[in-house]
Enzyme design. Sequence first.
Site, PDB file in Angstrom:
ATOM      1  N   ASN A  90      42.702  38.713  54.683  1.00 34.80           N
ATOM      2  CA  ASN A  90      43.253  37.800  53.686  1.00 34.80           C
ATOM      3  C   ASN A  90      43.865  38.520  52.478  1.00 34.80           C
ATOM      4  O   ASN A  90      44.691  37.950  51.778  1.00 34.80           O
ATOM      5  CB  ASN A  90      42.109  36.863  53.250  1.00 34.80           C
ATOM      6  N   TYR A 157      57.843  40.385  49.392  1.00 32.41           N
ATOM      7  CA  TYR A 157      56.634  39.644  49.789  1.00 32.41           C
ATOM      8  C   TYR A 157      56.933  38.785  51.019  1.00 32.41           C
ATOM      9  O   TYR A 157      56.151  38.774  51.985  1.00 32.41           O
ATOM     10  CB  TYR A 157      56.206  38.782  48.611  1.00 32.41           C
ATOM     11  N   LYS A 161      55.050  38.895  54.679  1.00 29.51           N
ATOM     12  CA  LYS A 161      54.290  37.749  55.188  1.00 29.51           C
ATOM     13  C   LYS A 161      54.877  37.219  56.491  1.00 29.51           C
ATOM     14  O   LYS A 161      54.132  36.804  57.384  1.00 29.51           O
ATOM     15  CB  LYS A 161      54.246  36.636  54.139  1.00 29.51           C
ATOM     16  N   THR A 192      44.971  29.966  42.282  1.00 27.88           N
ATOM     17  CA  THR A 192      44.284  31.261  42.149  1.00 27.88           C
ATOM     18  C   THR A 192      45.022  32.105  41.115  1.00 27.88           C
ATOM     19  O   THR A 192      46.073  31.708  40.613  1.00 27.88           O
ATOM     20  CB  THR A 192      44.307  32.038  43.493  1.00 27.88           C
TER      21      THR A 192
HETATM   22  P1  NAP Z   1      43.847  36.309  44.323  1.00 23.45           P
HETATM   23  O1  NAP Z   1      43.073  35.168  43.764  1.00 23.45           O
HETATM   24  O2  NAP Z   1      44.691  37.134  43.438  1.00 23.45           O
HETATM   25  O3  NAP Z   1      42.811  37.247  45.113  1.00 23.45           O
HETATM   26  C1  NAP Z   1      43.269  38.366  45.804  1.00 23.45           C
HETATM   27  C2  NAP Z   1      42.084  39.092  46.391  1.00 23.45           C
HETATM   28  O4  NAP Z   1      42.556  40.188  47.191  1.00 23.45           O
HETATM   29  C3  NAP Z   1      41.180  39.701  45.332  1.00 23.45           C
HETATM   30  O5  NAP Z   1      39.865  39.749  45.852  1.00 23.45           O
HETATM   31  C4  NAP Z   1      41.745  41.107  45.187  1.00 23.45           C
HETATM   32  O6  NAP Z   1      40.750  41.934  44.592  1.00 23.45           O
HETATM   33  C5  NAP Z   1      42.052  41.425  46.640  1.00 23.45           C
HETATM   34  N1  NAP Z   1      43.094  42.416  46.900  1.00 23.45           N
HETATM   35  C6  NAP Z   1      44.373  42.418  46.440  1.00 23.45           C
HETATM   36  N2  NAP Z   1      45.030  43.494  46.916  1.00 23.45           N
HETATM   37  C7  NAP Z   1      44.152  44.181  47.693  1.00 23.45           C
HETATM   38  C8  NAP Z   1      44.221  45.384  48.434  1.00 23.45           C
HETATM   39  N3  NAP Z   1      45.366  46.105  48.489  1.00 23.45           N
HETATM   40  N4  NAP Z   1      43.126  45.804  49.115  1.00 23.45           N
HETATM   41  C9  NAP Z   1      41.980  45.088  49.070  1.00 23.45           C
HETATM   42  N5  NAP Z   1      41.848  43.938  48.386  1.00 23.45           N
HETATM   43  C10 NAP Z   1      42.930  43.487  47.693  1.00 23.45           C
HETATM   44  O7  NAP Z   1      44.857  35.833  45.496  1.00 23.45           O
HETATM   45  P2  NAP Z   1      44.821  34.578  46.484  1.00 23.45           P
HETATM   46  O8  NAP Z   1      45.790  33.592  45.966  1.00 23.45           O
HETATM   47  O9  NAP Z   1      43.453  34.172  46.823  1.00 23.45           O
HETATM   48  O10 NAP Z   1      45.536  35.257  47.748  1.00 23.45           O
HETATM   49  C11 NAP Z   1      44.851  35.521  48.960  1.00 23.45           C
HETATM   50  C12 NAP Z   1      45.891  35.583  50.066  1.00 23.45           C
HETATM   51  O11 NAP Z   1      46.555  34.319  50.153  1.00 23.45           O
HETATM   52  C13 NAP Z   1      46.984  36.626  49.849  1.00 23.45           C
HETATM   53  O12 NAP Z   1      47.292  37.263  51.072  1.00 23.45           O
HETATM   54  C14 NAP Z   1      48.167  35.787  49.389  1.00 23.45           C
HETATM   55  O13 NAP Z   1      49.392  36.418  49.673  1.00 23.45           O
HETATM   56  C15 NAP Z   1      47.965  34.525  50.181  1.00 23.45           C
HETATM   57  N6  NAP Z   1      48.607  33.306  49.667  1.00 23.45           N
HETATM   58  C16 NAP Z   1      48.312  32.856  48.401  1.00 23.45           C
HETATM   59  C17 NAP Z   1      48.934  31.696  47.943  1.00 23.45           C
HETATM   60  C18 NAP Z   1      48.684  31.138  46.571  1.00 23.45           C
HETATM   61  O14 NAP Z   1      49.443  30.235  46.130  1.00 23.45           O
HETATM   62  N7  NAP Z   1      47.649  31.583  45.855  1.00 23.45           N
HETATM   63  C19 NAP Z   1      49.828  30.990  48.797  1.00 23.45           C
HETATM   64  C20 NAP Z   1      50.066  31.477  50.064  1.00 23.45           C
HETATM   65  C21 NAP Z   1      49.445  32.637  50.501  1.00 23.45           C
HETATM   66  P3  NAP Z   1      41.117  43.364  43.928  1.00 23.45           P
HETATM   67  O15 NAP Z   1      42.280  43.119  43.017  1.00 23.45           O
HETATM   68  O16 NAP Z   1      39.854  43.779  43.254  1.00 23.45           O
HETATM   69  O17 NAP Z   1      41.461  44.247  45.076  1.00 23.45           O
END
Ligand code: NAP
Length: 253
Positions: A90, A157, A161, A192
């Site tokens: 994730n 990005y 993806k 988030t």
């Molecule tokens: P978030 O709240 O910013 O959390 C991201 C998490 O990933 C944190 O635990 C972060 O912790 C960790 N992380 C980031 N880069 C990393 C790396 N290189 N290695 C290991 N851990 C890493 O983001 P989120 O919105 O939950 O996103 C989770 C996933 O959903 C992502 O793949 C994102 O692209 C996808 N997504 C999000 C949305 C949205 O609207 N939020 C929509 C579609 C898809 P650290 O910084 O401590 O590493």
Amino acid sequence: MTLLEGKTAIVTGASAGIGRAAALRFAREGASLVLNARGGERLADLAGEIAAAGGRAIAVPGDVREEALMRNLVETATAHFGGLDIAFNNAGGLGELAPVETQTVENWHATIDANLTSAFLAAKYQLPALYERGAGSLIFTGSFVGHTAGMPGMSVYSAGKTGLLGLVKALAAEAGPRGVRVNALLPGGTDTAMAAEFASTDEIRAYVESIHALKRIAEPAEIADAALYLASDLSRFVTGTAHLADGGVSITK
Ligand code: NAP
């Protein structure tokens, strides 16, 4: 009987947002967890929270772009919990948001590595462990961005993806005969820290909400429920899909 009783799962990006919600959900459903993110403190707090609630979780900090880390996650699952059944890959990141003419090749590599190379490394080490079981579920977090919506400033990005979707199809074809399912989970906008980064003003946030049929973005727990579906036997005939949990952003024009 809970949905993941007796199962072991890796969750990357587990310390915040969608990954944190999924880790807590998977733990409540009985899974033993190997948790990953780069920052160790929030991860250790989460492992403590799960243990305090009677669950089992080990924190393994590190960057998913590193091959040694991806191998270590599987070795930890095997050494501590006797094997691996599920991986929710994730972790990901937006990288720099800018028009392509001002993008750097350094940001291209860093962002593609975080979103796509990490998935290749995950599959390389996780699939053999699932083959040992003769069953299991791999999940990769994609996005509505790139798949059903083109967003200015998000070319790198988007490329990472959507690259996941081709990877998932080939992996599902390879792993299916061995009893292992592979799917991409495509969230819509989700509340988030990442969403706050790209929806950085009230105006942009209102626009992002408006392109969803439900006229809101998701809570992380709602995406965690979709991950639980793909992780569990509820989806036992589902593989090779781009599974939308997007609040209808794909059908809103
Ligand atoms: P978030 O709240 O910013 O959390 C991201 C998490 O990933 C944190 O635990 C972060 O912790 C960790 N992380 C980031 N880069 C990393 C790396 N290189 N290695 C290991 N851990 C890493 O983001 P989120 O919105 O939950 O996103 C989770 C996933 O959903 C992502 O793949 C994102 O692209 C996808 N997504 C999000 C949305 C949205 O609207 N939020 C929509 C579609 C898809 P650290 O910084 O401590 O590493």
